[in-house]
Design a protein around this motif. Structure first.
Motif, short mmCIF file in Angstrom:
data_model
loop_
_atom_site.label_atom_id
_atom_site.label_comp_id
_atom_site.label_asym_id
_atom_site.label_seq_id
_atom_site.Cartn_x
_atom_site.Cartn_y
_atom_site.Cartn_z
N ALA A 8 0.83 -1.20 0.00
CA ALA A 8 0.00 0.00 0.00
C ALA A 8 0.86 1.25 0.00
O ALA A 8 0.43 2.31 -0.46
N LEU A 9 2.07 1.15 0.50
CA LEU A 9 2.96 2.30 0.54
C LEU A 9 3.68 2.53 -0.78
O LEU A 9 4.24 3.58 -1.01
N ASP A 17 5.94 3.33 -13.22
CA ASP A 17 5.30 4.64 -13.32
C ASP A 17 4.38 4.87 -12.13
O ASP A 17 4.00 3.96 -11.43
N SER A 18 4.05 6.10 -11.90
CA SER A 18 3.19 6.43 -10.77
C SER A 18 1.77 5.97 -11.07
O SER A 18 1.22 6.22 -12.13
N ASP A 19 1.16 5.27 -10.14
CA ASP A 19 -0.20 4.76 -10.31
C ASP A 19 -1.01 5.17 -9.08
O ASP A 19 -1.34 4.36 -8.25
N LEU A 20 -1.30 6.44 -8.96
CA LEU A 20 -1.99 6.94 -7.78
C LEU A 20 -3.48 6.65 -7.81
O LEU A 20 -4.17 6.92 -6.85
N ARG A 24 -2.68 5.65 -3.08
CA ARG A 24 -2.65 7.07 -2.74
C ARG A 24 -1.68 7.29 -1.60
O ARG A 24 -1.43 6.42 -0.79
N HIS A 25 -1.17 8.49 -1.52
CA HIS A 25 -0.35 8.86 -0.38
C HIS A 25 -1.26 9.03 0.82
O HIS A 25 -2.38 9.51 0.70
#
Length: 82
Positions: A8-9, A17-20, A24-25
């Motif tokens: 999850a982190l 690649d970013s997969d928000l 999520r942060h």
């Protein structure tokens, strides 16, 4: 459970690649989370979150509406204690 939460982190997708959309942060989450929101963030089922809440491993409050709520800071503390 620690491996699931560690996932999850991770904010990168399978190709780096970013997969928000799926990760999520923690800071992007609301201050007060539902069981479903916590489950989605930790990538576990809602039943597992309720189990953690009932056991006291994850702090939360019950009785607001129909279910549990978890403060974002309590979720952070839970993850740091793993």
């Amino acid at each position: 459970l620690a491996k699931i939460i560690a996932g999850a982190l991770d904010t990168t997708g399978p190709r780096g690649d970013s997969d928000l959309s799926t990760h999520r942060h923690l800071e992007d989450l609301p201050d007060l989370l539902t069981v479903d929101e916590v489950a989605g963030y930790l990538r576990v089922g809602p039943g597992k979150v309720r189990e953690l809440l009932r056991s006291g491993r994850l702090r939360g409050v019950q009785g607001l509406g129909r279910g549990w709520r978890v403060k974002r800071e309590d979720l952070r503390r839970f993850m740091e204690e793993l």
